[in-house]
Design a protein around this motif. Structure first.
Motif, PDB file in Angstrom:
ATOM      1  N   ILE A  86      -4.936  -4.236  -9.559  1.00 24.25           N
ATOM      2  CA  ILE A  86      -5.600  -3.169 -10.313  1.00 24.25           C
ATOM      3  C   ILE A  86      -6.602  -2.436  -9.426  1.00 24.25           C
ATOM      4  CG2 ILE A  86      -7.076  -2.660 -12.298  1.00 24.25           C
ATOM      5  CD1 ILE A  86      -5.848  -5.143 -13.663  1.00 24.25           C
ATOM      6  N   VAL A  87      -7.367  -3.198  -8.634  1.00 25.98           N
ATOM      7  CA  VAL A  87      -8.357  -2.599  -7.739  1.00 25.98           C
ATOM      8  C   VAL A  87      -7.670  -1.693  -6.721  1.00 25.98           C
ATOM      9  CG1 VAL A  87     -10.070  -3.079  -5.946  1.00 25.98           C
ATOM     10  CG2 VAL A  87     -10.031  -4.454  -8.038  1.00 25.98           C
ATOM     11  N   ALA A  88      -6.591  -2.186  -6.100  1.00 20.46           N
ATOM     12  CA  ALA A  88      -5.872  -1.399  -5.083  1.00 20.46           C
ATOM     13  C   ALA A  88      -5.266  -0.138  -5.695  1.00 20.46           C
ATOM     14  CB  ALA A  88      -4.784  -2.255  -4.439  1.00 20.46           C
ATOM     15  N   TYR A  89      -4.681  -0.275  -6.868  1.00 20.13           N
ATOM     16  CA  TYR A  89      -4.018   0.853  -7.548  1.00 20.13           C
ATOM     17  C   TYR A  89      -5.030   1.952  -7.876  1.00 20.13           C
ATOM     18  CZ  TYR A  89      -1.379   3.168 -11.379  1.00 20.13           C
ATOM     19  OH  TYR A  89      -0.746   4.076 -12.199  1.00 20.13           O
ATOM     20  N   TYR A  90      -6.108   1.584  -8.549  1.00 23.93           N
ATOM     21  CA  TYR A  90      -7.071   2.601  -8.969  1.00 23.93           C
ATOM     22  C   TYR A  90      -7.907   3.144  -7.815  1.00 23.93           C
ATOM     23  CZ  TYR A  90      -6.043   2.779 -13.893  1.00 23.93           C
ATOM     24  OH  TYR A  90      -5.414   3.022 -15.091  1.00 23.93           O
ATOM     25  N   ALA A  91      -8.154   2.331  -6.795  1.00 27.21           N
ATOM     26  CA  ALA A  91      -8.857   2.841  -5.611  1.00 27.21           C
ATOM     27  C   ALA A  91      -7.989   3.876  -4.894  1.00 27.21           C
ATOM     28  CB  ALA A  91      -9.204   1.694  -4.673  1.00 27.21           C
ATOM     29  N   THR A  92      -6.688   3.616  -4.836  1.00 35.13           N
ATOM     30  CA  THR A  92      -5.749   4.575  -4.233  1.00 35.13           C
ATOM     31  C   THR A  92      -5.797   5.904  -4.976  1.00 35.13           C
ATOM     32  OG1 THR A  92      -4.271   2.820  -3.433  1.00 35.13           O
ATOM     33  CG2 THR A  92      -3.307   5.008  -3.747  1.00 35.13           C
ATOM     34  N   LEU A  93      -5.747   5.839  -6.310  1.00 37.97           N
ATOM     35  CA  LEU A  93      -5.790   7.069  -7.098  1.00 37.97           C
ATOM     36  C   LEU A  93      -7.160   7.742  -7.009  1.00 37.97           C
ATOM     37  CD1 LEU A  93      -3.843   6.104 -10.366  1.00 37.97           C
ATOM     38  CD2 LEU A  93      -2.970   6.821  -8.147  1.00 37.97           C
ATOM     39  N   GLN A  94      -8.217   6.949  -6.882  1.00 44.29           N
ATOM     40  CA  GLN A  94      -9.567   7.500  -6.819  1.00 44.29           C
ATOM     41  C   GLN A  94      -9.765   8.391  -5.590  1.00 44.29           C
ATOM     42  OE1 GLN A  94     -12.062   7.560  -8.894  1.00 44.29           O
ATOM     43  NE2 GLN A  94     -13.670   8.347  -7.549  1.00 44.29           N
ATOM     44  N   VAL A  95      -9.086   8.069  -4.487  1.00 39.90           N
ATOM     45  CA  VAL A  95      -9.225   8.903  -3.285  1.00 39.90           C
ATOM     46  C   VAL A  95      -8.186  10.031  -3.267  1.00 39.90           C
ATOM     47  CG1 VAL A  95     -10.206   6.995  -1.956  1.00 39.90           C
ATOM     48  CG2 VAL A  95      -7.746   7.421  -1.825  1.00 39.90           C
ATOM     49  N   GLY A  96      -7.396  10.127  -4.340  1.00 41.85           N
ATOM     50  CA  GLY A  96      -6.403  11.198  -4.421  1.00 41.85           C
ATOM     51  C   GLY A  96      -5.098  10.863  -3.735  1.00 41.85           C
ATOM     52  N   ALA A  97      -4.937   9.601  -3.333  1.00 41.03           N
ATOM     53  CA  ALA A  97      -3.695   9.184  -2.659  1.00 41.03           C
ATOM     54  C   ALA A  97      -2.634   8.818  -3.698  1.00 41.03           C
ATOM     55  CB  ALA A  97      -3.979   8.020  -1.722  1.00 41.03           C
ATOM     56  N   VAL A  98      -1.450   8.482  -3.222  1.00 45.12           N
ATOM     57  CA  VAL A  98      -0.296   8.186  -4.078  1.00 45.12           C
ATOM     58  C   VAL A  98       0.070   6.718  -3.930  1.00 45.12           C
ATOM     59  CG1 VAL A  98       2.103   8.782  -4.587  1.00 45.12           C
ATOM     60  CG2 VAL A  98       0.531  10.540  -3.720  1.00 45.12           C
ATOM     61  N   ALA A  99       0.121   5.998  -5.036  1.00 43.15           N
ATOM     62  CA  ALA A  99       0.495   4.583  -5.010  1.00 43.15           C
ATOM     63  C   ALA A  99       2.006   4.438  -4.890  1.00 43.15           C
ATOM     64  CB  ALA A  99      -0.003   3.882  -6.269  1.00 43.15           C
ATOM     65  N   VAL A 100       2.433   3.528  -4.019  1.00 44.96           N
ATOM     66  CA  VAL A 100       3.854   3.192  -3.871  1.00 44.96           C
ATOM     67  C   VAL A 100       3.964   1.703  -4.183  1.00 44.96           C
ATOM     68  CG1 VAL A 100       5.849   3.127  -2.330  1.00 44.96           C
ATOM     69  CG2 VAL A 100       4.144   4.954  -2.094  1.00 44.96           C
ATOM     70  N   MET A 101       4.378   1.393  -5.410  1.00 46.30           N
ATOM     71  CA  MET A 101       4.434  -0.001  -5.844  1.00 46.30           C
ATOM     72  C   MET A 101       5.680  -0.673  -5.269  1.00 46.30           C
ATOM     73  SD  MET A 101       1.655   0.111  -7.495  1.00 46.30           S
ATOM     74  CE  MET A 101       1.387  -1.262  -8.608  1.00 46.30           C
ATOM     75  N   THR A 102       5.456  -1.799  -4.590  1.00 47.72           N
ATOM     76  CA  THR A 102       6.535  -2.481  -3.875  1.00 47.72           C
ATOM     77  C   THR A 102       6.711  -3.898  -4.415  1.00 47.72           C
ATOM     78  OG1 THR A 102       5.998  -1.214  -1.877  1.00 47.72           O
ATOM     79  CG2 THR A 102       7.372  -3.177  -1.594  1.00 47.72           C
ATOM     80  N   ASN A 103       7.922  -4.248  -4.719  1.00 50.32           N
ATOM     81  CA  ASN A 103       8.248  -5.574  -5.247  1.00 50.32           C
ATOM     82  C   ASN A 103       7.943  -6.648  -4.197  1.00 50.32           C
ATOM     83  OD1 ASN A 103       9.535  -7.911  -6.208  1.00 50.32           O
ATOM     84  ND2 ASN A 103      11.227  -6.752  -7.089  1.00 50.32           N
ATOM     85  N   PRO A 104       7.088  -7.641  -4.509  1.00 50.75           N
ATOM     86  CA  PRO A 104       6.779  -8.697  -3.537  1.00 50.75           C
ATOM     87  C   PRO A 104       7.989  -9.526  -3.119  1.00 50.75           C
ATOM     88  CG  PRO A 104       5.154  -8.683  -5.296  1.00 50.75           C
ATOM     89  CD  PRO A 104       6.271  -7.771  -5.729  1.00 50.75           C
ATOM     90  N   MET A 105       9.082  -9.443  -3.884  1.00 51.13           N
ATOM     91  CA  MET A 105      10.275 -10.206  -3.537  1.00 51.13           C
ATOM     92  C   MET A 105      11.187  -9.452  -2.565  1.00 51.13           C
ATOM     93  SD  MET A 105      11.301 -11.998  -7.161  1.00 51.13           S
ATOM     94  CE  MET A 105      12.594 -12.975  -6.390  1.00 51.13           C
ATOM     95  N   TYR A 106      10.815  -8.238  -2.219  1.00 50.13           N
ATOM     96  CA  TYR A 106      11.643  -7.466  -1.301  1.00 50.13           C
ATOM     97  C   TYR A 106      11.793  -8.172   0.049  1.00 50.13           C
ATOM     98  CZ  TYR A 106      12.249  -2.986  -3.762  1.00 50.13           C
ATOM     99  OH  TYR A 106      12.639  -1.994  -4.614  1.00 50.13           O
ATOM    100  N   VAL A 107      12.961  -7.996   0.635  1.00 45.60           N
ATOM    101  CA  VAL A 107      13.178  -8.441   2.010  1.00 45.60           C
ATOM    102  C   VAL A 107      12.806  -7.280   2.931  1.00 45.60           C
ATOM    103  CG1 VAL A 107      14.968 -10.069   1.347  1.00 45.60           C
ATOM    104  CG2 VAL A 107      15.601  -7.737   1.967  1.00 45.60           C
ATOM    105  N   GLU A 108      12.755  -7.550   4.229  1.00 41.36           N
ATOM    106  CA  GLU A 108      12.265  -6.550   5.184  1.00 41.36           C
ATOM    107  C   GLU A 108      13.061  -5.247   5.140  1.00 41.36           C
ATOM    108  OE1 GLU A 108      11.997  -8.652   8.960  1.00 41.36           O
ATOM    109  OE2 GLU A 108      11.302 -10.377   7.819  1.00 41.36           O
ATOM    110  N   ARG A 109      14.368  -5.328   4.993  1.00 39.30           N
ATOM    111  CA  ARG A 109      15.195  -4.123   4.965  1.00 39.30           C
ATOM    112  C   ARG A 109      14.783  -3.206   3.816  1.00 39.30           C
ATOM    113  NH1 ARG A 109      19.178  -2.742   1.838  1.00 39.30           N
ATOM    114  NH2 ARG A 109      19.308  -4.838   0.946  1.00 39.30           N
ATOM    115  N   GLU A 110      14.501  -3.807   2.644  1.00 42.18           N
ATOM    116  CA  GLU A 110      14.119  -3.015   1.472  1.00 42.18           C
ATOM    117  C   GLU A 110      12.736  -2.399   1.652  1.00 42.18           C
ATOM    118  OE1 GLU A 110      16.357  -5.387  -2.118  1.00 42.18           O
ATOM    119  OE2 GLU A 110      14.848  -6.473  -0.964  1.00 42.18           O
TER     120      GLU A 110
END
Length: 563
Positions: A86-110
């Motif tokens: 939550i902190v990372a998500y809202y801090a990203t939006l607070q600076v006007g940046a764009v959040a890219v949510m990534t599945n923690p189960m992803y392998v390196e290729r993904e």
């Protein structure tokens, strides 16, 4: 358009809503001002008030600016459900940046595909995921990694026991923090002052790139603006006239990296001053103990979770009577499971529908009005829908006939990131073509028949797997089930079912086929049934029908090659 559904709205739900003209972080700041002492997050016994959470968000916003993140930059967030997400998500939006949510189960290729496509420069992750994140980052534009540990948000004595368990589970990783490329989440918070810079984002600015694979093809980045996400939050709030602002406790088990969890289990609770009961992963015993202890009132989930609860051998030992409402989506809700869950809890399960391209919710069954189990309900306020002919892709079909579901509303995406052709195919004259086959009844309630890509054509007959799935779930010995189309030299395709029996039960393919014959037309009955111990699922609990189909195609091609 004759909006049949309006006459079945709860009288307290308006047809149109008013939407705030502020971006998401500004609205959270208003919630903080209203409910500063309310508990915002509960995580394994540790709590954060809204005031404390906002302080961390503002400190992390300062840290992101110091790391060089500017308005419009993309920030990867590869974390499970924990306060740091939550902190990372809202801090990203607070600076006007764009959040890219990534599945923690992803392998390196993904990871590489997603971060290269989005142009991610900074990534938040967990300590034990650092090695694969570090390797993937080397093949991308990622310049800085911010790592954290679940230990950092645990209460005493769990905080001190966590390293022992992490080593036992082989999850312990010593992250090489150097404050140049690799940074400590906790140290950044400690060293940074709360931001005093206003959020520079406008409502039309991107807030999120939500990657979705759909049923086929390469993963696409869905562009959701602050206005899109905010509209859906307001729509969900407006849909529930029984919502108690500042008093609800919401189960946060749906992954926040999935758009369903992000909207209904994170953004909407934070907008209303609720407490989010965070669970980093779905484990049934831990979930039931947490529900029993924390007494939640709202429980967003998916059918897989409710199936596990209903079938737990010790379910009577847990008090779930605090649950008033559940919203479910992502997969069909078996009617028998819905009835049993409502009997156990006394709460109400409300079926809905959404997709990443719509932030995600477009349809929900009414609360306190006509409800039709098995349907996805009716369009939420300010949302229109049509059922479009599968033959010409343009004309609307009459009530009761099957076609493609198309929707329009303020929650619909701006388009796909760097994919103008795919955007043009999916967004036509302001309408989002969902790829789902549906029908509407005389009351305006919509029923999803299947995905266009999942439809089985066997011997010229159209077979919708969801219909067969419903029959399989009605079998008293079946815990999980899914139907796929598999290659057949004579019929083109034929129907195969994968079935997981309930614990302690034994079932044979012959039993399943006989049961289906009593409830389905002959051409719909599975010609093959495979009994398994488990089925492949996404982190949200959706069964991976596509993966099973691809497995069957490989088998078929191998058998052809060897014959």
């Amino acid at each position: 358009m004759d909006r049949l559904w309006y006459r079945h709205y709860n009288p307290k739900v308006p047809h149109q809503l008013d939407y705030p003209d502020k971006p998401l972080p500004v609205l959270l700041e208003q919630t903080v001002a209203k409910y500063p002492r309310n508990v915002a997050t509960y995580f394994m016994g540790a709590t954060l008030t809204y005031k404390a959470l906002w302080d961390q968000i503002q400190r992390m916003a300062t840290a992101l600016r110091d790391l060089g993140v500017q308005k419009g930059d993309r920030v990867g967030i590869m974390l499970p459900n924990c306060p740091q997400t939550i902190v990372a998500y809202y801090a990203t939006l607070q600076v006007g940046a764009v959040a890219v949510m990534t599945n923690p189960m992803y392998v390196e290729r993904e990871m590489e595909h997603q971060w290269n496509d989005a142009g991610v420069q900074v990534v938040f992750t967990l300590d034990h995921l650092y090695p694969k994140v570090d390797r993937a980052a080397a093949a991308t534009r990622v310049q800085k990694i911010v790592a954290t540990s679940l230990r950092e948000c645990l209460p005493f004595p769990l905080k001190w026991l966590y390293p022992l368990k992490a080593r036992k589970d082989k999850l312990f990783t010593a992250v090489p923090y150097d404050d140049r490329r690799v940074f400590s989440f906790t140290r950044l918070l400690r060293q940074s002052a709360p931001s005093t810079t206003p959020c520079p984002a406008t409502l039309e600015d991107l807030a999120l790139l939500q990657y979705t694979g759909g049923t086929t093809g390469v993963s696409k980045g869905v562009m959701l603006s602050h206005a899109n996400i905010l509209a859906n939050v307001i729509q969900i709030c407006g849909w529930n006239p029984e919502l108690q602002w500042g008093k609800e406790k919401v189960v946060g088990i749906l992954p926040f990296f999935h758009v369903f969890g992000m909207t209904v289990a994170m953004n909407q609770p934070l907008y209303t001053g609720a407490t989010i009961i965070l669970l980093p992963r779905f484990e049934i015993d831990s979930l039931l103990k947490t529900l029993h202890k924390t007494k939640p009132t709202l429980f967003p989930g998916v059918p897989t979770i409710y199936v596990a609860i209903v079938n737990h051998p010790k379910i009577k030992e847990f008090d779930l009577s605090s649950i008033r409402f559940c919203i479910t989506g992502s997969a069909p809700m078996p009617l028998e499971i819905l009835k049993k869950f409502e009997e156990i809890t006394g709460g109400l399960i409300i079926e809905g529908y959404g997709l990443s391209e719509a932030s995600p919710v477009t349809h929900v069954n009414p609360i306190g009005a006509l409800r039709k189990p098995g349907s996805i309900g009716v369009p939420v306020p300010d949302t229109d829908c049509r059922i479009i002919s599968l033959e010409d892709g343009v004309s609307q079909v009459p009530v009761g006939e099957v076609g493609e579901l198309a929707v329009k509303g303020p929650q619909v995406m701006k388009g796909y990131w760097n994919m103008p052709e795919e955007t043009a195919q999916t967004l036509r004259d302001g309408w989002l073509y969902t790829g789902d086959i549906a029908k509407m009844d005389e009351d305006g309630f919509v029923y999803i028949v299947d995905r266009k890509k999942d439809m089985i054509i066997a011997g010229g007959y159209n077979i919708y797997p969801r219909e067969v799935d419903e029959v399989l779930y009605a079998h008293p010995k079946v815990l999980d089930a899914v139907t796929v189309g598999v290659p057949d030299p004579y019929r083109g395709e034929t129907v195969k079912a994968f079935v997981v029996p309930k614990p302690g039960e034994t079932v044979t393919p012959e039993e399943i086929i006989a049961f289906c014959k009593s409830k389905l037309a002959a051409y719909k009955v599975p010609k093959a049934v495979e009994i398994r111990e488990s089925l492949p699922k996404t982190m949200v609990g959706k069964i991976l029908r596509k993966e099973l189909r691809e497995e069957e195609i490989r088998k078929y091609e191998q058998s052809k090659a060897s014959s």
